[in-house]
Design an enzyme around this catalytic site. Structure first.
Site, short mmCIF file in Angstrom:
data_model
loop_
_atom_site.label_atom_id
_atom_site.label_comp_id
_atom_site.label_asym_id
_atom_site.label_seq_id
_atom_site.Cartn_x
_atom_site.Cartn_y
_atom_site.Cartn_z
N THR A 112 0.70 -1.15 -0.04
CA THR A 112 -0.01 0.01 -0.07
C THR A 112 0.95 1.24 -0.04
OG1 THR A 112 -1.52 1.34 1.51
CG2 THR A 112 -0.14 -0.20 2.58
N ASP A 113 0.31 2.37 -0.48
CA ASP A 113 1.04 3.60 -0.39
C ASP A 113 0.98 4.21 1.07
OD1 ASP A 113 -1.63 4.25 -0.22
OD2 ASP A 113 -1.87 5.88 -1.57
N GLU A 114 0.22 3.51 2.04
CA GLU A 114 0.10 4.17 3.10
C GLU A 114 1.46 3.96 4.07
OE1 GLU A 114 -3.46 3.62 5.29
OE2 GLU A 114 -4.47 2.96 3.40
N TYR A 172 -1.91 -0.33 11.01
CA TYR A 172 -2.06 -1.14 9.54
C TYR A 172 -0.88 -0.81 8.74
CZ TYR A 172 -3.39 -1.70 4.76
OH TYR A 172 -3.45 -1.91 3.39
N LYS A 174 2.05 -3.12 7.26
CA LYS A 174 2.57 -3.47 5.98
C LYS A 174 3.94 -2.97 5.51
CE LYS A 174 0.04 -4.55 3.03
NZ LYS A 174 -0.23 -5.91 2.61
P1 NAD Z 1 -9.55 -7.59 2.16
O1 NAD Z 1 -9.66 -7.17 3.61
O2 NAD Z 1 -10.89 -7.22 1.33
O3 NAD Z 1 -9.20 -9.10 1.84
C1 NAD Z 1 -8.03 -9.60 2.75
C2 NAD Z 1 -8.32 -11.12 2.47
O4 NAD Z 1 -7.07 -11.85 3.03
C3 NAD Z 1 -9.69 -11.78 3.01
O5 NAD Z 1 -10.28 -12.63 2.02
C4 NAD Z 1 -9.07 -12.52 4.34
O6 NAD Z 1 -9.82 -13.54 4.64
C5 NAD Z 1 -7.76 -12.85 4.08
N1 NAD Z 1 -6.97 -13.11 5.04
C6 NAD Z 1 -6.79 -12.47 6.11
N2 NAD Z 1 -6.13 -13.14 6.89
C7 NAD Z 1 -5.61 -14.14 6.59
C8 NAD Z 1 -4.64 -15.05 6.90
N3 NAD Z 1 -4.03 -15.16 7.98
N4 NAD Z 1 -4.43 -16.26 6.18
C9 NAD Z 1 -5.04 -16.32 4.84
N5 NAD Z 1 -6.00 -15.24 4.45
C10 NAD Z 1 -6.06 -14.12 5.14
O7 NAD Z 1 -8.34 -6.57 1.64
P2 NAD Z 1 -7.93 -6.10 0.07
O8 NAD Z 1 -8.78 -4.65 0.32
O9 NAD Z 1 -8.69 -6.97 -0.75
O10 NAD Z 1 -6.46 -5.87 0.20
C11 NAD Z 1 -5.76 -7.10 -0.34
C12 NAD Z 1 -4.27 -6.52 -0.08
O11 NAD Z 1 -3.84 -5.11 -0.89
C13 NAD Z 1 -3.84 -6.31 1.28
O12 NAD Z 1 -2.44 -6.91 1.36
C14 NAD Z 1 -3.77 -4.55 1.43
O13 NAD Z 1 -2.88 -4.42 2.33
C15 NAD Z 1 -3.59 -4.25 -0.08
N6 NAD Z 1 -3.98 -2.95 -0.52
C16 NAD Z 1 -5.54 -2.84 -0.54
C17 NAD Z 1 -5.96 -1.23 -0.93
C18 NAD Z 1 -7.29 -1.02 -0.76
O14 NAD Z 1 -7.59 -0.04 -0.96
N7 NAD Z 1 -7.88 -1.79 -0.60
C19 NAD Z 1 -4.86 -0.61 -1.53
C20 NAD Z 1 -3.47 -1.07 -1.44
C21 NAD Z 1 -3.15 -2.21 -1.19
P1 TYD Z 2 -10.68 3.82 4.05
O1 TYD Z 2 -11.55 3.50 3.03
O2 TYD Z 2 -10.80 3.35 5.49
O3 TYD Z 2 -9.32 3.63 3.61
P2 TYD Z 2 -7.98 4.29 4.04
O4 TYD Z 2 -8.06 4.71 5.60
O5 TYD Z 2 -7.03 2.97 4.37
O6 TYD Z 2 -7.30 5.53 3.38
O7 TYD Z 2 -11.05 5.57 4.35
C1 TYD Z 2 -10.62 6.28 3.25
C2 TYD Z 2 -10.61 7.80 3.72
O8 TYD Z 2 -12.15 8.15 4.15
C3 TYD Z 2 -10.08 8.17 4.92
O9 TYD Z 2 -9.49 9.58 5.05
C4 TYD Z 2 -11.00 7.76 6.13
C5 TYD Z 2 -12.15 8.37 5.50
N1 TYD Z 2 -13.48 7.69 6.05
C6 TYD Z 2 -14.59 8.40 6.58
O10 TYD Z 2 -14.53 9.58 6.55
N2 TYD Z 2 -15.81 7.75 6.90
C7 TYD Z 2 -15.74 6.60 7.07
O11 TYD Z 2 -16.87 5.91 7.26
C8 TYD Z 2 -14.52 5.70 6.50
C9 TYD Z 2 -14.55 4.25 6.60
C10 TYD Z 2 -13.57 6.22 6.05
#
Ligand code: NAD
Ligand code: TYD
Length: 368
Positions: A134-136, A160, A164
């Site tokens: 992630t970019d975070e 989080y 990461k």
């Molecule tokens: P998500 O929370 O939707 O899904 C996570 C998945 O991992 C789920 O299916 C869960 O059951 C599985 N999981 C959790 N713990 C586990 C374990 N111990 N063993 C096996 N499986 C396990 O997450 P996502 O949004 O699909 O993100 C996927 C990846 O991408 C993550 O690594 C996250 O850090 C990264 N990422 C997400 C975003 C975003 O905006 N969602 C952006 C950049 C990077």
């Molecule tokens: P989120 O989807 O949780 O992603 P991340 O925190 O990983 O960027 O949140 C995106 C942005 O939206 C973040 O600045 C927090 C804000 N947010 C709200 O304002 N209200 C909400 O209910 C949620 C879930 C997020």
């Protein structure tokens, strides 16, 4: 023909990746390893359930023996690592699960990959460990700072992002120290089909349809860069196929927006959808739009998230230059697809929100 192990394939991005990969490369073996936490939904993989190249294994990445056995038994040559605890708010209220899955779990995968791919006689001729991050990890930007590049120093601020960041360092160390063939991608905020409705965009859509408050943290000025999930999975494909081993690639949508603007845009799109389709009022009678009122009337300012990062932005020029990656979806188009998908898949989001998808799965699949 490649043989993939996809961790976290039942989650949001992982499921989109599995759909993409099985359609794009139907000859490849795709084994999903997922612990099915609250965020993992086997129902999200229903479309590939009958595909003979696909297998689902309900286990945790923290179980190193299972991972070693799968790598050997399935002769895996490509591991694509999505599995994680991924929600910042949950990491604030309960960080331990993030340390266990994101750090210990990633390290277990690395150990297993090292043991099977580097230290055994029957290793595949070549291998790849792709780590999805992630970019975070780069922390928070001010209003005029340049976007994060691959050389921006790490400065994670939530449990989080710290977990990461730790996993990114371990992946890099296994390349540097042992020669494991790794790549990493650091991506901005994703949105699209199959996202659990705890993240900003799907939560706002669901609440607007159900007539519930739309909680905006603080003053809503925080900025994120948004990428449609189909673009992210394509970028991962490009990194796996064209990326240089040992390197990292930043991926973004070039769509920086303040949270309050995102929420207002969602409200306007929902109001327009109700105006265009009178059937929606009958399906979602609690939505303000069902009574001709603005969805934006539900916007509610709530207490800010502790340590809330103010701005994320990505400099994705390396991925564009070296991999030929650029997003194919702009924010408005991607958001419209997402809202349409949510309207067409109400059964999916209601079931994942109340946990009843587990009953659905029990009816459809034998237990592994
Ligand atoms: P998500 O929370 O939707 O899904 C996570 C998945 O991992 C789920 O299916 C869960 O059951 C599985 N999981 C959790 N713990 C586990 C374990 N111990 N063993 C096996 N499986 C396990 O997450 P996502 O949004 O699909 O993100 C996927 C990846 O991408 C993550 O690594 C996250 O850090 C990264 N990422 C997400 C975003 C975003 O905006 N969602 C952006 C950049 C990077
Ligand atoms: P989120 O989807 O949780 O992603 P991340 O925190 O990983 O960027 O949140 C995106 C942005 O939206 C973040 O600045 C927090 C804000 N947010 C709200 O304002 N209200 C909400 O209910 C949620 C879930 C997020």
């Amino acid at each position: 023909m490649a043989r993939l192990l996809v961790t976290g394939g039942a989650g949001f991005i992982g499921a989109n990746f599995v759909h993409y990969w099985t359609a794009q490369y139907p000859e490849d073996r795709v084994v999903v390893l997922d612990a099915l936490t609250y965020a993992g939904n086997r129902a999200s993989l229903e479309a590939v359930a009958d595909c003979k190249q696909y297998r689902f294994v309900n286990e945790s990445i923290v179980n190193e023996d299972v991972v070693c056995e799968l790598l050997r038994e399935e002769r895996i040559d490509t591991l694509v690592h999505f599995a994680a605890e991924s929600h910042v708010d949950r990491s604030i209220s309960g960080p331990a699960a993030f340390i266990n899955t994101n750090i210990v779990g990633t390290h277990n995968l690395l150990q297993a990959a090292r043991s099977v791919w580097l230290d055994s006689d029957d290793a595949p001729a070549s291998h790849r460990f792709h780590h999805v991050s992630t970019d975070e990890v780069y922390g928070s930007l001010g209003p005029s700072d340049p976007g994060f590049s691959e050389t921006t120093p790490y400065a994670p601020s939530s449990p989080y992002s710290a977990s990461k960041a730790a996993s990114d360092h371990l992946v890099r160390a296994y390349h540097h120290t042992y020669g494991l063939q790794v790549t990493t991608s650091n991506c901005s905020n994703n949105y699209g089909p199959y996202q659990f409705p705890e993240k900003l965009i799907p939560l706002m859509i669901v609440n607007a349809l159900d007539g519930k408050p739309l909680p905006v943290y603080g003053d809503g000025s925080n900025i994120r860069d948004w990428l449609y999930v189909a673009d992210h999975v394509r970028a991962i494909d490009l990194v796996i196929k064209r990326g240089e081993v040992g390197e990292t690639y930043n991926v973004g949508g070039n769509e920086e927006r303040a949270n309050i603007d995102i929420v207002n845009t969602i409200c306007e799109a929902i109001d327009a959808a109700f105006a265009a389709d009178p059937g929606l009022a009958a399906r979602f009678p609690d939505a303000p739009a069902a009574g001709g009122r603005d969805s934006a009337s539900l916007i509610t300012s709530v207490k800010d998230r502790p340590g809330h990062d103010w701005r994320y932005a990505i400099d994705a020029s390396r991925a564009q230059r070296e991999l030929g990656f650029s997003p194919q979806h702009d924010f408005i188009g991607g958001l419209q697809n997402t809202i349409n998908w949510m309207l067409d898949n109400e059964a999916w989001w209601r079931a994942v929100m109340d946990g009843s998808y587990r009953d659905w799965v029990a009816k459809h699949y034998a237990v592994d």
